[in-house]
Scaffold this motif. Sequence first.
Motif, PDB file in Angstrom:
ATOM      1  N   ASN A  23       0.833  -1.203   0.000  1.00 11.04           N
ATOM      2  CA  ASN A  23       0.000   0.000   0.000  1.00 11.04           C
ATOM      3  C   ASN A  23       0.867   1.251   0.000  1.00 11.04           C
ATOM      4  N   ARG A  40       2.773   7.200  -1.830  1.00 13.45           N
ATOM      5  CA  ARG A  40       1.795   7.034  -0.751  1.00 13.45           C
ATOM      6  C   ARG A  40       2.420   7.196   0.623  1.00 13.45           C
ATOM      7  N   ASP A 123     -17.037   5.897  -2.492  1.00 11.36           N
ATOM      8  CA  ASP A 123     -15.663   5.602  -2.068  1.00 11.36           C
ATOM      9  C   ASP A 123     -15.616   5.253  -0.585  1.00 11.36           C
ATOM     10  N   SER A 124     -16.142   6.144   0.245  1.00 12.94           N
ATOM     11  CA  SER A 124     -16.064   5.906   1.686  1.00 12.94           C
ATOM     12  C   SER A 124     -17.006   4.788   2.117  1.00 12.94           C
ATOM     13  N   VAL A 127     -15.036   1.644   1.669  1.00 15.41           N
ATOM     14  CA  VAL A 127     -14.058   1.502   2.743  1.00 15.41           C
ATOM     15  C   VAL A 127     -14.752   1.080   4.033  1.00 15.41           C
ATOM     16  N   LEU A 213      -9.599   5.912   4.722  1.00 17.25           N
ATOM     17  CA  LEU A 213     -10.147   6.918   3.815  1.00 17.25           C
ATOM     18  C   LEU A 213     -10.278   6.326   2.421  1.00 17.25           C
ATOM     19  N   GLN A 215      -9.304   7.717  -0.279  1.00 20.53           N
ATOM     20  CA  GLN A 215      -8.390   8.477  -1.128  1.00 20.53           C
ATOM     21  C   GLN A 215      -7.988   7.676  -2.357  1.00 20.53           C
ATOM     22  N   LEU A 256      -0.899  13.325  -1.936  1.00 19.70           N
ATOM     23  CA  LEU A 256      -0.790  12.390  -0.821  1.00 19.70           C
ATOM     24  C   LEU A 256       0.212  12.858   0.214  1.00 19.70           C
ATOM     25  N   ASP A 259      -1.712  15.257   2.374  1.00 14.59           N
ATOM     26  CA  ASP A 259      -2.734  14.614   3.192  1.00 14.59           C
ATOM     27  C   ASP A 259      -2.124  13.761   4.305  1.00 14.59           C
ATOM     28  N   PRO A 270      -2.931   7.136   8.214  1.00 21.20           N
ATOM     29  CA  PRO A 270      -3.961   6.865   7.217  1.00 21.20           C
ATOM     30  C   PRO A 270      -3.912   5.428   6.715  1.00 21.20           C
ATOM     31  N   THR A 272      -5.449   3.511   3.329  1.00 27.27           N
ATOM     32  CA  THR A 272      -6.058   3.860   2.043  1.00 27.27           C
ATOM     33  C   THR A 272      -6.192   2.611   1.161  1.00 27.27           C
TER      34      THR A 272
END
Length: 356
Positions: A23, A40, A123-124, A127, A213, A215, A256, A259, A270, A272
Amino acid sequence: MRGATPETVREARESGDPLPGTNGFAGHLDGALARDVLGRQPIFGTPDDWGFSPSDVDAADPTPVPAGHVRDDDGDRRVWSLPDPPVATDDAAAIDALRAAIDNSLTGLDGEGLAVAFSGGVDSALVARGAPDAPCYVVGFPDAHDVAAARAAAETMDRDLRVVELTHEDLERAVPEVVAATGRTNAMDVCIALPLYLVAERAAADGFDRLALGQGADELFGGYAKVVEPAADDRVDATTVRGATREVIESLPDQLERDVLALRAAGVEPATPLLADGVVEAALPLPDHLLATPDERKVALRRAASEWLPPSLVETDKKAVQYGSLVSRELDRLARQAGFKRRMDDHLGQYIRSLA
């Protein structure tokens, strides 16, 4: 090394494999610094003086290692480049591959210490599906689109939703903290980072140390208006949807970095899953019509998600976080109240710098 074992990164460096099943990763390896192909995990400095944020580095000007590069005493050298696979010709097979990649990435996401940033969009919601025991957090002013959408989606999914209701005082306090964490004062970056920082801050205060998230979904799957008809849009150079989507994907490392630094400064790490290597690999071959059309964006992602989510969530359109939370609108209001009028050049940036 963050995000992967040294052995995995070493093998990826030797083979040139840009998507070795992680990731994202960054760290010190064999006397050099390494950062994954999508950036990332940010990393800064030199092999002798390095850290995962600029504040970790003693040098006066700690610069980030570019995504996909190794930095040693001789400078930066590109090791990994984003693949450019042939366009998929079998729609059903492409969507099946994407669905399997997402499912694999979501497996094992749930666990102690995890919360989900939740705006009510596809998206969320995807997740959140991967973290059924985690509370969901939405951030925004009381009349924000994201707050209303998240409440409706949480009810549909029968999820625990915690609303981080913002005030002007929250923005005034958080602006200098975000600027210090990210090193950025331009209005767009700060308006995007602020809601992320504030929702992460609340999750951390509640005892969570990871925040999941969605993202990367807009970038990978054609979520931006500018990719729909790129030949007629001067915000991109490409003339095809797939080409414009690729341009947007290549902007991810800079986004990224901002963030991740904001989220870590707020006290969370995070997570992702939609940016996992397997998901990226499944997204890159998607043809134009499975990315965006004049009638629908993120086409393949929505079709993949339709196996798990109800139509009301699959079909929901989402605003960018700075607009859906109303942070951009209210920060602009504060700037004008402080005398930074819109007729001034970069009035919002000037206001941000006055607070920082």
